[in-house]
Design a protein around this motif. Structure first.
Motif, PDB file in Angstrom:
ATOM      1  N   MET A 191       0.878  -1.212  -0.078  1.00 49.80           N
ATOM      2  CA  MET A 191      -0.030   0.058   0.106  1.00 49.80           C
ATOM      3  C   MET A 191       0.800   1.043   0.019  1.00 49.80           C
ATOM      4  O   MET A 191       0.675   2.244  -0.601  1.00 49.80           O
ATOM      5  CB  MET A 191      -0.980   0.125   1.212  1.00 49.80           C
ATOM      6  CG  MET A 191      -2.131  -1.269   1.334  1.00 49.80           C
ATOM      7  SD  MET A 191      -3.079  -1.082  -0.352  1.00 49.80           S
ATOM      8  CE  MET A 191      -3.898   0.257  -0.120  1.00 49.80           C
ATOM      9  N   PHE A 192       1.895   1.301   0.763  1.00 49.38           N
ATOM     10  CA  PHE A 192       2.993   2.484   0.720  1.00 49.38           C
ATOM     11  C   PHE A 192       3.358   2.476  -0.671  1.00 49.38           C
ATOM     12  O   PHE A 192       3.521   3.993  -1.199  1.00 49.38           O
ATOM     13  CB  PHE A 192       4.111   2.090   1.797  1.00 49.38           C
ATOM     14  CG  PHE A 192       5.107   3.256   1.794  1.00 49.38           C
ATOM     15  CD1 PHE A 192       5.094   4.436   2.273  1.00 49.38           C
ATOM     16  CD2 PHE A 192       6.332   2.715   1.041  1.00 49.38           C
ATOM     17  CE1 PHE A 192       6.148   4.973   2.288  1.00 49.38           C
ATOM     18  CE2 PHE A 192       7.455   3.385   0.842  1.00 49.38           C
ATOM     19  CZ  PHE A 192       7.353   4.788   1.634  1.00 49.38           C
ATOM     20  N   THR A 193       3.819   1.633  -1.374  1.00 48.63           N
ATOM     21  CA  THR A 193       4.517   1.615  -2.511  1.00 48.63           C
ATOM     22  C   THR A 193       3.569   2.190  -3.419  1.00 48.63           C
ATOM     23  O   THR A 193       3.788   2.919  -4.422  1.00 48.63           O
ATOM     24  CB  THR A 193       5.039   0.149  -3.088  1.00 48.63           C
ATOM     25  OG1 THR A 193       5.920  -0.234  -2.105  1.00 48.63           O
ATOM     26  CG2 THR A 193       5.645   0.320  -4.705  1.00 48.63           C
ATOM     27  N   LEU A 194       2.155   1.582  -3.541  1.00 50.51           N
ATOM     28  CA  LEU A 194       1.081   2.005  -4.491  1.00 50.51           C
ATOM     29  C   LEU A 194       0.733   3.474  -4.487  1.00 50.51           C
ATOM     30  O   LEU A 194       0.463   4.332  -5.326  1.00 50.51           O
ATOM     31  CB  LEU A 194      -0.362   1.292  -4.282  1.00 50.51           C
ATOM     32  CG  LEU A 194      -0.136  -0.337  -4.548  1.00 50.51           C
ATOM     33  CD1 LEU A 194      -1.434  -0.932  -4.095  1.00 50.51           C
ATOM     34  CD2 LEU A 194       0.268  -0.565  -6.249  1.00 50.51           C
ATOM     35  N   ARG A 195       0.971   3.964  -3.086  1.00 54.80           N
ATOM     36  CA  ARG A 195       0.581   5.456  -3.187  1.00 54.80           C
ATOM     37  C   ARG A 195       1.866   6.544  -3.769  1.00 54.80           C
ATOM     38  O   ARG A 195       1.424   7.234  -4.545  1.00 54.80           O
ATOM     39  CB  ARG A 195       0.457   5.958  -1.395  1.00 54.80           C
ATOM     40  CG  ARG A 195      -0.623   5.304  -0.679  1.00 54.80           C
ATOM     41  CD  ARG A 195      -0.534   5.538   0.448  1.00 54.80           C
ATOM     42  NE  ARG A 195      -1.962   5.026   1.250  1.00 54.80           N
ATOM     43  CZ  ARG A 195      -2.281   5.426   2.453  1.00 54.80           C
ATOM     44  NH1 ARG A 195      -1.586   6.252   3.014  1.00 54.80           N
ATOM     45  NH2 ARG A 195      -3.705   5.113   2.680  1.00 54.80           N
ATOM     46  N   TYR A 196       2.755   5.957  -3.366  1.00 58.47           N
ATOM     47  CA  TYR A 196       4.209   6.865  -4.020  1.00 58.47           C
ATOM     48  C   TYR A 196       4.140   6.814  -5.524  1.00 58.47           C
ATOM     49  O   TYR A 196       4.330   7.626  -6.403  1.00 58.47           O
ATOM     50  CB  TYR A 196       5.410   6.793  -3.188  1.00 58.47           C
ATOM     51  CG  TYR A 196       6.238   5.783  -3.618  1.00 58.47           C
ATOM     52  CD1 TYR A 196       7.321   6.167  -4.736  1.00 58.47           C
ATOM     53  CD2 TYR A 196       6.228   4.815  -2.942  1.00 58.47           C
ATOM     54  CE1 TYR A 196       8.213   5.018  -5.031  1.00 58.47           C
ATOM     55  CE2 TYR A 196       7.298   3.642  -3.258  1.00 58.47           C
ATOM     56  CZ  TYR A 196       8.386   3.637  -4.154  1.00 58.47           C
ATOM     57  OH  TYR A 196       9.053   2.962  -4.540  1.00 58.47           O
ATOM     58  N   LEU A 197       3.893   5.501  -5.828  1.00 53.17           N
ATOM     59  CA  LEU A 197       4.044   5.327  -7.403  1.00 53.17           C
ATOM     60  C   LEU A 197       3.006   5.867  -8.178  1.00 53.17           C
ATOM     61  O   LEU A 197       3.004   6.272  -9.152  1.00 53.17           O
ATOM     62  CB  LEU A 197       4.152   3.851  -7.774  1.00 53.17           C
ATOM     63  CG  LEU A 197       5.468   2.883  -7.317  1.00 53.17           C
ATOM     64  CD1 LEU A 197       5.327   1.608  -7.614  1.00 53.17           C
ATOM     65  CD2 LEU A 197       6.529   3.720  -8.099  1.00 53.17           C
ATOM     66  N   SER A 198       1.697   5.860  -7.472  1.00 50.27           N
ATOM     67  CA  SER A 198       0.409   6.512  -8.145  1.00 50.27           C
ATOM     68  C   SER A 198       0.585   7.744  -8.442  1.00 50.27           C
ATOM     69  O   SER A 198       0.196   8.505  -9.409  1.00 50.27           O
ATOM     70  CB  SER A 198      -0.807   6.008  -7.389  1.00 50.27           C
ATOM     71  OG  SER A 198      -0.722   6.507  -6.350  1.00 50.27           O
ATOM     72  N   ILE A 209      12.698   5.362  -3.528  1.00 50.37           N
ATOM     73  CA  ILE A 209      13.359   4.394  -2.683  1.00 50.37           C
ATOM     74  C   ILE A 209      15.034   4.346  -3.171  1.00 50.37           C
ATOM     75  O   ILE A 209      15.145   3.723  -4.320  1.00 50.37           O
ATOM     76  CB  ILE A 209      12.554   3.101  -2.849  1.00 50.37           C
ATOM     77  CG1 ILE A 209      11.371   3.334  -2.327  1.00 50.37           C
ATOM     78  CG2 ILE A 209      13.234   2.171  -1.846  1.00 50.37           C
ATOM     79  CD1 ILE A 209      11.144   3.549  -0.667  1.00 50.37           C
ATOM     80  N   GLY A 210      15.565   4.444  -2.161  1.00 49.92           N
ATOM     81  CA  GLY A 210      17.227   4.534  -2.628  1.00 49.92           C
ATOM     82  C   GLY A 210      17.546   3.102  -2.793  1.00 49.92           C
ATOM     83  O   GLY A 210      18.685   3.002  -3.050  1.00 49.92           O
TER      84      GLY A 210
END
Length: 386
Positions: A191-198, A209-210
């Protein structure tokens, strides 16, 4: 128990409210959470323009007491199917056999180089210092950042990341997933990933993400590197990208070839520290994402409360629990399809019957770790790689 169909104004309001919050929730899932999957399918159809050239690339690997990880994963970086690249390992004052492992690899791989930070070097964020040294040592314009406990899932990882550097693109946001997490931890990270990618796909990037991140060396120095955040432990990826990314210069890369798998000895502790780190830096991020997704959380709980109210109203009218059940199933089906599609392309674990429970506890868990972070600010609470 009587079944009747004459509705009172309060009952009509409850039904209308339930439908409205359901529609809002479906909008979020279809517009935001499904965006990475929709982009993934667009790429599969050949509708995204990529560079036909393969520019030279410098891969910068951060290492601290990572002799074992370097022995296992460094060959996967050095054996990439790419015409011109170098790998620079920045040794952050390691006290294990890291230096010996790197020296051994240097004999076999002429494109491997190493630099180091002395153990006694003083810096509030040694990770920022390490990345800066690595970028300064890089011979090529395009640099890709990762860590020694990371493994590219494919020999075409470099090609997948580098193909995005068409004219005008300066930043490429890749994806890295953590192996062996629990189902809830997978849900949380997905869910965290979907937010910043969206947001990035909607041309509003606010972080990266480094562990799998690329940008132009000239952009780094033009913006004076991490100088604005040298007073913070973190910020080498999210805060820096937040500062330099815009609607025109940033791309997302989530093809299967581009994925990075991350391994931690203590997976739960790593997941917890990632949450604490994000809580620490999130207040510095310039973006409307917090209010956007905050409203999504409000409407999610409003939806659950409205369904509960409809079930309770079944005491007076069997129509209400039936409507509540239908609304719940509609949301669950959309949530299940979109979440599991996304999990598949992001290397995460699928979820089924646990989704509503995970969704319910998601915000309380985040609040809990936010409180932990608040009371841990003055402590040396830093995970070495994240």
């Amino acid at each position: 128990m009587d079944i009747y169909f004459i509705l009172h104004p309060a009952e009509i309001i409850l039904l209308g409210f339930s439908v409205v919050v359901l529609v809002i929730q479906l909008y979020y899932y279809l517009t935001f959470y499904q965006a990475p999957y929709r982009f993934y399918k667009t790429v599969e159809k050949g509708l995204v323009k990529y560079s036909e050239e393969q520019p030279p690339v410098s891969v910068i690997v951060y290492a601290k007491n990572d002799a074992d990880n370097l022995s296992r994963f460094l060959p996967d970086f050095l054996s990439q199917q790419y015409p011109d690249f170098e790998v620079i390992v920045v040794n952050d004052g390691s006290t294990d056999e890291t230096k010996d492992v790197l020296s051994d690899f240097e004999y076999r791989y002429p494109n491997l180089y190493q630099t180091y930070i002395p153990e006694e070097a003083r810096s509030l964020s040694r990770k920022k210092l390490a990345v800066t040294l690595g970028i300064k040592a890089a011979k090529h314009e395009i640099v890709i950042l990762t860590c020694a406990n990371c493994k590219p899932k494919d020999k075409n990882w470099l090609a997948a990341m580098a193909r995005n550097f068409i004219p005008g693109i300066d930043i490429v946001l890749g994806h890295a997933y953590i192996g062996n997490m629990s189902r809830y931890e997978c849900f949380d990270r997905t869910m965290f990933t979907l937010r910043y990618l969206s947001f990035a796909l909607r041309r509003k990037p606010y972080m990266g993400i480094g562990l799998n991140l690329a940008y132009r060396k000239s952009l780094f120095f033009a913006n004076k590197g991490f100088s604005r955040y040298l007073n913070l432990h973190y910020g080498d990826d999210d805060l820096f990208i937040n500062e330099i990314a815009d609607s025109e210069n940033t791309r997302v890369e989530i093809s299967e070839n581009s994925l990075i798998e991350v391994e931690y000895d203590l997976v739960h502790e790593a997941w917890k520290e990632l949450k604490l780190r994000y809580d620490f830096t999130s207040k510095y991020l310039k973006s409307c994402y917090r209010s956007v997704f905050g409203f999504e959380r409000i409407t999610a709980y409003a939806f659950y409360l409205s369904v509960l109210a409809l079930l309770i109203m079944g005491i007076y009218n069997l129509l209400f629990p039936l409507v509540g059940l239908v609304l719940f199933v509609i949301r669950y089906v959309f949530q299940w399809i979109i979440y599991n599609r996304s999990s598949k392309i992001l290397g995460s674990r699928p979820s089924r019957l646990t989704l509503p429970f995970f969704d319910l506890v998601y915000t309380p868990v985040n609040i809990y770790y936010r409180l932990i972070g608040l009371f841990s600010r003055g402590k040396n609470y830093i995970w070495k790689r994240v």
